[in-house]
Design a protein around this motif. Structure first.
Motif, PDB file in Angstrom:
ATOM      1  N   GLU A  73       3.975 113.331  61.378  1.00  0.00           N
ATOM      2  CA  GLU A  73       3.071 112.207  61.615  1.00  0.00           C
ATOM      3  C   GLU A  73       3.715 110.897  61.177  1.00  0.00           C
ATOM      4  O   GLU A  73       3.552 109.858  61.835  1.00  0.00           O
ATOM      5  N   ALA A  74       4.443 110.935  60.080  1.00  0.00           N
ATOM      6  CA  ALA A  74       5.098 109.717  59.584  1.00  0.00           C
ATOM      7  C   ALA A  74       6.076 109.170  60.605  1.00  0.00           C
ATOM      8  O   ALA A  74       6.103 107.960  60.884  1.00  0.00           O
ATOM      9  N   ILE A  75       6.892 110.041  61.190  1.00  0.00           N
ATOM     10  CA  ILE A  75       7.867 109.610  62.190  1.00  0.00           C
ATOM     11  C   ILE A  75       7.165 109.006  63.398  1.00  0.00           C
ATOM     12  O   ILE A  75       7.561 107.954  63.914  1.00  0.00           O
ATOM     13  N   ARG A  76       6.089 109.648  63.845  1.00  0.00           N
ATOM     14  CA  ARG A  76       5.347 109.158  65.006  1.00  0.00           C
ATOM     15  C   ARG A  76       4.742 107.779  64.730  1.00  0.00           C
ATOM     16  O   ARG A  76       4.810 106.873  65.568  1.00  0.00           O
ATOM     17  N   LEU A  77       4.180 107.617  63.533  1.00  0.00           N
ATOM     18  CA  LEU A  77       3.535 106.344  63.207  1.00  0.00           C
ATOM     19  C   LEU A  77       4.552 105.229  62.961  1.00  0.00           C
ATOM     20  O   LEU A  77       4.271 104.060  63.234  1.00  0.00           O
ATOM     21  N   VAL A  78       5.713 105.576  62.440  1.00  0.00           N
ATOM     22  CA  VAL A  78       6.779 104.570  62.298  1.00  0.00           C
ATOM     23  C   VAL A  78       7.189 104.063  63.675  1.00  0.00           C
ATOM     24  O   VAL A  78       7.365 102.856  63.887  1.00  0.00           O
ATOM     25  N   ASP A  79       7.340 104.975  64.623  1.00  0.00           N
ATOM     26  CA  ASP A  79       7.716 104.594  65.981  1.00  0.00           C
ATOM     27  C   ASP A  79       6.627 103.731  66.624  1.00  0.00           C
ATOM     28  O   ASP A  79       6.917 102.835  67.429  1.00  0.00           O
ATOM     29  N   GLN A  80       5.373 103.991  66.255  1.00  0.00           N
ATOM     30  CA  GLN A  80       4.252 103.266  66.846  1.00  0.00           C
ATOM     31  C   GLN A  80       4.032 101.896  66.216  1.00  0.00           C
ATOM     32  O   GLN A  80       3.790 100.911  66.912  1.00  0.00           O
ATOM     33  N   HIS A  81       4.144 101.810  64.885  1.00  0.00           N
ATOM     34  CA  HIS A  81       3.774 100.593  64.174  1.00  0.00           C
ATOM     35  C   HIS A  81       4.956  99.786  63.624  1.00  0.00           C
ATOM     36  O   HIS A  81       4.784  98.630  63.245  1.00  0.00           O
ATOM     37  N   HIS A  82       6.129 100.399  63.498  1.00  0.00           N
ATOM     38  CA  HIS A  82       7.312  99.729  62.958  1.00  0.00           C
ATOM     39  C   HIS A  82       7.019  99.042  61.615  1.00  0.00           C
ATOM     40  O   HIS A  82       7.240  97.817  61.471  1.00  0.00           O
ATOM     41  N   PRO A  83       6.508  99.783  60.639  1.00  0.00           N
ATOM     42  CA  PRO A  83       6.177  99.163  59.347  1.00  0.00           C
ATOM     43  C   PRO A  83       7.428  98.700  58.609  1.00  0.00           C
ATOM     44  O   PRO A  83       8.537  99.180  58.873  1.00  0.00           O
ATOM     45  N   ASP A  84       7.228  97.763  57.688  1.00  0.00           N
ATOM     46  CA  ASP A  84       8.344  97.319  56.856  1.00  0.00           C
ATOM     47  C   ASP A  84       8.766  98.413  55.886  1.00  0.00           C
ATOM     48  O   ASP A  84       9.956  98.594  55.627  1.00  0.00           O
TER      49      ASP A  84
ATOM     50  N   ALA B 119      15.980 102.028  62.779  1.00  0.00           N
ATOM     51  CA  ALA B 119      14.820 101.138  62.669  1.00  0.00           C
ATOM     52  C   ALA B 119      14.926 100.275  61.416  1.00  0.00           C
ATOM     53  O   ALA B 119      15.594 100.630  60.444  1.00  0.00           O
ATOM     54  N   ARG B 120      14.237  99.136  61.426  1.00  0.00           N
ATOM     55  CA  ARG B 120      14.260  98.235  60.272  1.00  0.00           C
ATOM     56  C   ARG B 120      13.416  98.768  59.128  1.00  0.00           C
ATOM     57  O   ARG B 120      13.496  98.276  58.008  1.00  0.00           O
ATOM     58  N   THR B 121      12.596  99.782  59.408  1.00  0.00           N
ATOM     59  CA  THR B 121      11.720 100.359  58.387  1.00  0.00           C
ATOM     60  C   THR B 121      12.526 100.942  57.239  1.00  0.00           C
ATOM     61  O   THR B 121      13.493 101.673  57.455  1.00  0.00           O
ATOM     62  N   ARG B 122      12.114 100.608  56.016  1.00  0.00           N
ATOM     63  CA  ARG B 122      12.759 101.169  54.829  1.00  0.00           C
ATOM     64  C   ARG B 122      11.816 102.154  54.155  1.00  0.00           C
ATOM     65  O   ARG B 122      10.594 102.003  54.227  1.00  0.00           O
TER      66      ARG B 122
ATOM     67  N   ARG C 120      23.089 100.616  53.147  1.00  0.00           N
ATOM     68  CA  ARG C 120      21.838  99.919  53.463  1.00  0.00           C
ATOM     69  C   ARG C 120      21.382  99.037  52.311  1.00  0.00           C
ATOM     70  O   ARG C 120      20.780  97.993  52.516  1.00  0.00           O
ATOM     71  N   ASP C 121      21.656  99.466  51.098  1.00  0.00           N
ATOM     72  CA  ASP C 121      21.191  98.731  49.931  1.00  0.00           C
ATOM     73  C   ASP C 121      21.969  99.209  48.716  1.00  0.00           C
ATOM     74  O   ASP C 121      22.890 100.017  48.823  1.00  0.00           O
ATOM     75  N   ARG C 122      21.601  98.687  47.559  1.00  0.00           N
ATOM     76  CA  ARG C 122      22.332  98.977  46.327  1.00  0.00           C
ATOM     77  C   ARG C 122      22.287 100.464  45.961  1.00  0.00           C
ATOM     78  O   ARG C 122      23.262 101.028  45.483  1.00  0.00           O
ATOM     79  N   VAL C 123      21.141 101.092  46.176  1.00  0.00           N
ATOM     80  CA  VAL C 123      21.020 102.519  45.870  1.00  0.00           C
ATOM     81  C   VAL C 123      22.015 103.324  46.686  1.00  0.00           C
ATOM     82  O   VAL C 123      22.699 104.226  46.174  1.00  0.00           O
ATOM     83  N   GLN C 124      22.119 103.021  47.983  1.00  0.00           N
ATOM     84  CA  GLN C 124      23.058 103.747  48.828  1.00  0.00           C
ATOM     85  C   GLN C 124      24.509 103.475  48.420  1.00  0.00           C
ATOM     86  O   GLN C 124      25.368 104.353  48.525  1.00  0.00           O
ATOM     87  N   ALA C 125      24.786 102.276  47.939  1.00  0.00           N
ATOM     88  CA  ALA C 125      26.131 101.966  47.455  1.00  0.00           C
ATOM     89  C   ALA C 125      26.463 102.787  46.216  1.00  0.00           C
ATOM     90  O   ALA C 125      27.601 103.244  46.043  1.00  0.00           O
TER      91      ALA C 125
END
Length: 227
Positions: free
Chosen positions: A38-49, A74-77, A206-211
Motif C-alpha cells: 500500500e505504501a508503494i501504491r500511495l507514494v506513486d499516487q501522492h508523491h509525498p515528501d 522518486a523525490r520521496t524520502r 542521497r544524504d549523510r546517512v548513506q555516505a
C-alpha cells in the motif's frame, strides 16, 4: 507544506502520528498505508515528501518497500520509525535507501524535527542519531580483511574524492557534526558544508546517512575504528 505518508500496520499508531503531524502548520498527511505494498501504491499516487515507514508489517515489509520506492528515483524520502531501539532490521532499512531512523518512543519534537530535516534534503536527521545508529549497527559489518592480498580494489566512488574530502567523510562516519569537524580541523563551518555537499555529489549518496554507510561498506572506516 511538507506532505507525509504514514506506513504502519497498527491503526492506533497511524492515528497518533496523524494527530501530531496535522497539529503542525507546515505538515499535512496525504495518506496511510497498513503494509509495504500500500505504501508503494500511495507514494506513486501522492508523491509525498516523506514516508514514515514502519519496518515490521504484514506482506511486503518496510525494508523492501523502502528499497522499491528509492529505486524509482522518486523525490520521496523515507524515515524509518520502528518500535525497538535495537531492531535488527533497522540497519538494513538504511542500506535500502532510507534517509533516517527513529524509534517510536522518540519525543514528538524529535520526530517532527526529523521529518523536516529529511524533507528539506538535509544531510542527516540529527548528528547524535547518526552516532547512536553507528554504535548500534556498525558491528553488523564484517571486519576489514587482514591479508593485503585479499584487499579488494578501491571503490571508484572513493577514488573521486580529494584527500580532504576523504578525511571529512571519515570523521562524518565517526558521527562528528559539522560544527565538531570545523572546530577540530580548523575550518569554517561553511567550508565543511561545502565539502560534505561535494562528497554527496561525487559518491552519489542521497544524504549523510548513506555516505556513512558507504564509508563502512567500502572499508574507508572499519567497525573497530568507530568510537
Amino acid at each position: 507544506m511538507t506532505t507525509v505518508l504514514i506506513a504502519d500496520d497498527q491503526a492506533m499508531q497511524r492515528f497518533g502520528f496523524r494527530m501530531l503531524l496535522e497539529s503542525q502548520d507546515d505538515m499535512t498527511v496525504v495518506g496511510e498505508a497498513a503494509n509495504g505494498t500500500e505504501a508503494i501504491r500511495l507514494v506513486d499516487q501522492h508523491h509525498p515528501d516523506v514516508v514514515l515507514m514502519d519496518i515490521r508489517m504484514p506482506g511486503l515489509d518496510g525494508i523492501e518497500a523502502t528499497r522499491r520506492i528509492v529505486a524509482t528515483g522518486a523525490r520521496t524520502r523515507v524515515l524509518i520509525v520502528t518500535t525497538f531501539d535495537l531492531d535488527e532490521y533497522a540497519y538494513d532499512g538504511l542500506r535500502a535507501g532510507a534517509s533516517g531512523f527513529l524509534v517510536k518512543d522518540a519525543q514528538p519534537e524529535e520526530l517532527l524535527a526529523g521529518i523536516r530535516a529529511v524533507a528539506s534534503g538535509d544531510a542527516v536527521v540529527a548528528p547524535s542519531l547518526t552516532r547512536r545508529l553507528l554504535d548500534a549497527y556498525v558491528h553488523h559489518l564484517p571486519a576489514s580483511p587482514s591479508s593485503p592480498s585479499s584487499v579488494p580494489p578501491e571503490d571508484p566512488r572513493l577514488s573521486a574524492l580529494t584527500d580532504r574530502e576523504r578525511e571529512i567523510l571519515t570523521v562524518v562516519a565517526h558521527g562528528w557534526t559539522n560544527t565538531e569537524i570545523a572546530q577540530r580541523l580548523h575550518l569554517a563551518e561553511s567550508t565543511v558544508k561545502t565539502h560534505v555537499s561535494r562528497i554527496l555529489a561525487k559518491t552519489a549518496a542521497r544524504d549523510r546517512v548513506q555516505a556513512v554507510i558507504l564509508a563502512y561498506d567500502t572499508g574507508l572506516v572499519s567497525p573497530s575504528q568507530n568510537g
